[in-house]
Design a protein around this motif. Structure first.
Motif, mmCIF file in Angstrom:
data_model
loop_
_atom_site.group_PDB
_atom_site.id
_atom_site.type_symbol
_atom_site.label_atom_id
_atom_site.label_comp_id
_atom_site.label_asym_id
_atom_site.label_seq_id
_atom_site.Cartn_x
_atom_site.Cartn_y
_atom_site.Cartn_z
ATOM 1 N N THR A 83 -91.630 76.786 -30.222
ATOM 2 C CA THR A 83 -90.261 77.166 -30.560
ATOM 3 C C THR A 83 -89.286 76.101 -30.085
ATOM 4 N N TRP A 84 -89.522 75.580 -28.878
ATOM 5 C CA TRP A 84 -88.665 74.550 -28.294
ATOM 6 C C TRP A 84 -89.517 73.426 -27.708
ATOM 7 N N VAL A 85 -89.024 72.203 -27.836
ATOM 8 C CA VAL A 85 -89.475 71.077 -27.028
ATOM 9 C C VAL A 85 -88.273 70.624 -26.215
ATOM 10 N N VAL A 86 -88.470 70.452 -24.910
ATOM 11 C CA VAL A 86 -87.384 70.105 -23.993
ATOM 12 C C VAL A 86 -87.672 68.750 -23.364
ATOM 13 N N VAL A 87 -86.738 67.815 -23.481
ATOM 14 C CA VAL A 87 -86.895 66.491 -22.878
ATOM 15 C C VAL A 87 -85.575 66.058 -22.254
ATOM 16 N N GLY A 88 -85.653 65.108 -21.337
ATOM 17 C CA GLY A 88 -84.462 64.556 -20.718
ATOM 18 C C GLY A 88 -83.910 63.389 -21.517
ATOM 19 N N ALA A 89 -82.685 63.030 -21.194
ATOM 20 C CA ALA A 89 -82.033 61.892 -21.849
ATOM 21 C C ALA A 89 -82.007 60.720 -20.878
ATOM 22 N N ALA A 141 -86.218 74.397 -19.662
ATOM 23 C CA ALA A 141 -87.262 75.185 -20.311
ATOM 24 C C ALA A 141 -87.243 76.630 -19.829
ATOM 25 N N LEU A 142 -87.058 76.842 -18.529
ATOM 26 C CA LEU A 142 -87.035 78.204 -17.983
ATOM 27 C C LEU A 142 -85.844 78.987 -18.519
ATOM 28 N N ARG A 143 -84.720 78.327 -18.642
ATOM 29 C CA ARG A 143 -83.536 78.996 -19.196
ATOM 30 C C ARG A 143 -83.790 79.437 -20.643
ATOM 31 N N LEU A 144 -84.432 78.595 -21.424
ATOM 32 C CA LEU A 144 -84.755 78.948 -22.815
ATOM 33 C C LEU A 144 -85.756 80.107 -22.876
ATOM 34 N N VAL A 178 -92.977 77.009 -25.416
ATOM 35 C CA VAL A 178 -92.008 75.981 -25.016
ATOM 36 C C VAL A 178 -92.790 74.848 -24.372
ATOM 37 N N VAL A 179 -92.468 73.631 -24.754
ATOM 38 C CA VAL A 179 -93.146 72.451 -24.212
ATOM 39 C C VAL A 179 -92.116 71.535 -23.585
ATOM 40 N N THR A 180 -92.424 71.048 -22.400
ATOM 41 C CA THR A 180 -91.586 70.036 -21.779
ATOM 42 C C THR A 180 -92.475 68.989 -21.127
ATOM 43 N N LEU A 181 -91.859 68.018 -20.454
ATOM 44 C CA LEU A 181 -92.600 66.865 -19.954
ATOM 45 C C LEU A 181 -92.648 66.834 -18.431
ATOM 46 N N LEU A 182 -93.831 66.559 -17.904
ATOM 47 C CA LEU A 182 -93.987 66.183 -16.508
ATOM 48 C C LEU A 182 -93.925 64.657 -16.506
ATOM 49 N N CYS A 183 -92.769 64.135 -16.150
ATOM 50 C CA CYS A 183 -92.492 62.707 -16.408
ATOM 51 C C CYS A 183 -93.202 61.771 -15.449
ATOM 52 N N ASP A 184 -93.199 62.096 -14.166
ATOM 53 C CA ASP A 184 -93.883 61.247 -13.192
ATOM 54 C C ASP A 184 -94.171 62.053 -11.936
ATOM 55 N N GLY A 185 -94.983 61.474 -11.066
ATOM 56 C CA GLY A 185 -95.337 62.142 -9.822
ATOM 57 C C GLY A 185 -94.221 62.078 -8.800
ATOM 58 N N GLY A 186 -94.279 62.976 -7.828
ATOM 59 C CA GLY A 186 -93.213 63.068 -6.845
ATOM 60 C C GLY A 186 -93.402 62.231 -5.601
ATOM 61 N N ASP A 187 -94.568 61.605 -5.429
ATOM 62 C CA ASP A 187 -94.781 60.808 -4.231
ATOM 63 C C ASP A 187 -93.815 59.629 -4.161
#
Length: 385
Positions: free
Chosen positions: A212-218, A323-326, A339-348
């Motif tokens: 239904t939704w794809v969510v990405v950052g700008a 994504a959670l809001r949607l 709903v699909v979104t991106l895990l962009c990079d690791g947090g280390d």
């Protein structure tokens, strides 16, 4: 003096004009081969099913249905982030356009992750690499760039990276690879294993294969342009939502229809958020935008890290908040889907910033409000600002 046959000399004899720019393409051919071979050795990134509480499922006359949430885990690339795809495309684009030759110094304006990936490809094909970045870039990212043989060149203001990168390119006779202009055109949005095609292929056997939704950052705008174009090209019944951190120019530009919108304050969420509207930002393919406060991005990144058992970056928190809001809206409407979104990079890479309480206090960031909203959402499925 000219005739229909073309330029002639003073004696009237035809004069041939011939400029031959051929050169030995062996080095370029091998550079392209090295990048293609690297891609062939790499598997696609995982699409993770993110756990939601029991309220995400409900019964209907046709049976059980509900909402599913997925994270496209781009941290599994060899350089650790979504920007690996972009860097590969940018290098191939520049090589095939004849902009990078043997010995060409490649310069980029980057807050970190793109430069990490570009340093990898520069080292792979054997060319020098310089990353122009704000001094506030995390030390972990600087170390990753230098580990790949790249050099970091710092500026005091985030909006100085563009002009300084071009100055260095002019000074060295190098190539400013310019992710912010080239991102939307370097990637083949119709397919060719881009991130959009990968997402839809991996969803094919799921309960809701068309999200239904794809969510990405700008960030550069390249990812949203690629996904938005692909959705329209394949005629999918999917909406694209772009989330933007506070102090970024993209959201006010979209809200107000002002492509000249700008921000004098740099984004604290590395990898997304820009002081200007970048040339690769194609607003017409975006269906909805949300502005996400920095405390919400960081609180959600920390919550996701607890859930997944490993740290994720701040931009993943921004994506997941949207994504959670949607999902809360879909649940309120009793609308099933994914709903699909991106895990962009690791947090280390952000252990000294987003996961450091002293750093948060120094920036005046209090996560309490956002944490309370997340608690309510995961308990009830409801969203209250």
């Amino acid at each position: 003096m000219t005739t229909r046959g073309g330029p002639v000399g003073t004696a009237g004899a035809p004069r041939t004009l011939d400029v031959d720019h051929r050169f030995d393409r062996g080095w370029v051919d091998n550079a392209v081969r090295l990048i293609d071979a690297d891609a062939t050795r790499s598997a696609d990134t995982h699409l993770l099913r993110y756990p939601l509480p029991e309220w995400s499922r409900w019964d209907t006359d046709e049976g059980s249905t509900g909402i599913s949430l997925y994270l496209k885990d781009e941290s599994t690339h060899i350089t650790g982030s979504l920007k690996h795809r972009l860097a590969r495309s940018l290098f191939l684009y520049a090589l095939c356009n004849g902009w990078i030759l043997k010995g060409t110094t490649v310069i980029e304006a980057s807050s970190g992750s793109t430069a990490v990936s570009e340093a990898y490809f520069a080292q792979l094909i054997g060319v020098p690499f310089i990353a122009v970045m704000p001094r506030t870039t995390s030390p972990a990212k600087v170390a990753l760039i230098e580990r790949r043989g790249g050099r970091c060149h710092f500026v005091d203001r985030s909006d100085e990276v563009y002009s300084e990168a071009q100055r260095l390119a002019d000074e060295t006779g190098g190539h400013f690879i310019d992710q912010f202009t080239m991102a939307e055109r370097a990637t083949d949005w119709r397919g060719n294993n881009n991130i959009a095609e990968s997402i839809f292929t991996q969803l094919a056997q799921e309960e809701f294969p068309v999200p239904t939704w794809v969510v990405v950052g700008a960030g550069t705008g390249g990812t949203s342009a690629t996904i938005g174009r692909f959705i329209r090209y394949r005629r999918h019944d999917t909406w694209l939502c772009v989330v933007d951190p506070e102090n970024s120019a993209f959201f006010p530009a979209y809200r107000d229809g002002d492509p000249d919108a700008g921000s004098d304050v740099g984004s604290r969420i590395e990898g997304i958020g820009r002081p200007r509207v970048e040339p690769s930002f194609i607003s017409q393919v975006i269906d909805r935008m949300m502005s996400v406060p920095d405390d919400a991005s960081i609180a959600t990144a920390r919550r996701a890290s607890e859930t997944l058992g490993r740290r994720v970056g701040g931009s993943t928190g921004t994506n997941l908040w949207g994504a959670l809001r949607l999902i809360a809206e879909m649940r309120a409407q009793r609308r099933a889907g994914s709903v699909v979104t991106l895990l962009c990079d690791g947090g280390d890479r952000y252990s000294g910033t987003y996961y450091n309480d002293e750093w948060l206090a120094g920036k005046g960031l209090d996560l309490g409000r956002a944490e309370g909203m997340l608690d309510e959402f995961f308990t009830t499925g409801e969203w209250s600002e």
